[in-house]
Motif scaffolding. Structure first.
Motif, mmCIF file in Angstrom:
data_model
loop_
_atom_site.group_PDB
_atom_site.id
_atom_site.type_symbol
_atom_site.label_atom_id
_atom_site.label_comp_id
_atom_site.label_asym_id
_atom_site.label_seq_id
_atom_site.Cartn_x
_atom_site.Cartn_y
_atom_site.Cartn_z
ATOM 1 N N UNK A 1 0.908 -1.143 0.000
ATOM 2 C CA UNK A 1 0.000 0.000 0.000
ATOM 3 C C UNK A 1 0.940 1.184 0.000
ATOM 4 N N UNK A 2 1.233 1.628 -1.172
ATOM 5 C CA UNK A 2 2.341 2.538 -1.358
ATOM 6 C C UNK A 2 1.861 3.962 -1.586
ATOM 7 N N UNK A 3 2.155 4.815 -0.634
ATOM 8 C CA UNK A 3 1.811 6.229 -0.760
ATOM 9 C C UNK A 3 2.538 6.877 -1.916
ATOM 10 N N UNK A 4 3.730 6.383 -2.204
ATOM 11 C CA UNK A 4 4.497 6.952 -3.314
ATOM 12 C C UNK A 4 3.799 6.660 -4.638
ATOM 13 N N UNK A 5 3.238 5.466 -4.780
ATOM 14 C CA UNK A 5 2.510 5.146 -6.016
ATOM 15 C C UNK A 5 1.300 6.057 -6.175
ATOM 16 N N UNK A 6 0.573 6.289 -5.086
ATOM 17 C CA UNK A 6 -0.573 7.196 -5.153
ATOM 18 C C UNK A 6 -0.112 8.615 -5.474
ATOM 19 N N UNK A 7 0.990 9.020 -4.854
ATOM 20 C CA UNK A 7 1.519 10.355 -5.124
ATOM 21 C C UNK A 7 1.945 10.477 -6.581
ATOM 22 N N UNK A 8 2.554 9.431 -7.121
ATOM 23 C CA UNK A 8 2.963 9.435 -8.526
ATOM 24 C C UNK A 8 1.749 9.623 -9.428
#
Length: 171
Positions: free
Chosen positions: A7-14
């Motif tokens: 559950x990656x915040x970086x992926x959502x941010x990207x």
């Protein structure tokens, strides 16, 4: 050992970055010029990532929040922005061409007019004109009421009317 699905915040941010970078960039480029737009737009997303925990969807849309951050960063570059408009005002007017091109507003006149706006008027006008935000989104982005957005936009338009009037009457 099994790995949990990330559950990656970086992926959502990207995803947020990819969805909104171009419009933030265009807005900043319109305010400060293309030379610094990439840096300020990138800084907008760095600030957003650093403050991601403070974003409250109940208070407004993500897009407006990002434009608010960008506008605050533009404020730091206000002296550069004012110089940008003064430089536009010193441009030699282009030789009028026949046809539709005659309706184009001379950049120098527009630069002078934009330089005469207060920072609040300029912020509202350019969020509407360059970022294509509605009144509610501008209000969210700047932390002001929609009524204030309307009054600032009206004042800005009145100040720009002498520059824009020849174009408006050339129909």
């Amino acid at each position: 050992m099994t790995e949990a699905a990330p559950v990656n915040g970086i992926e959502r941010f990207t995803e947020v970055h990819d969805r909104h970078f171009a419009e933030i960039y265009r807005y900043v480029a319109g305010r400060l010029g293309a030379q610094v737009a990439e840096d300020v737009a990138a800084e907008t997303f760095l600030v957003a990532f650093d403050r991601r925990e403070t974003f409250d969807p109940a208070r407004g849309e993500l897009r407006a929040w990002l434009f608010g951050i960008a506008t605050n960063l533009v404020s730091r570059h206000r002296r550069k922005e004012a110089r940008h408009y003064r430089a536009l005002s010193r441009l030699e007017p282009p030789r009028p061409a026949d046809g539709h091109e005659n309706r184009v507003v001379v950049a120098g006149q527009l630069g002078k007019a934009l330089a005469r706006l207060t920072s609040g008027e300029r912020d509202v006008l350019l969020l509407v004109a360059l970022a294509d935000l509605g009144y509610a989104e501008v209000a969210e982005a700047l932390g002001i009421s929609p009524g204030t957005v309307g009054s600032r936009l009206t004042r800005a338009r009145k100040k720009l009317a002498p520059v824009l009037a020849p174009e408006a009457t050339d129909d």
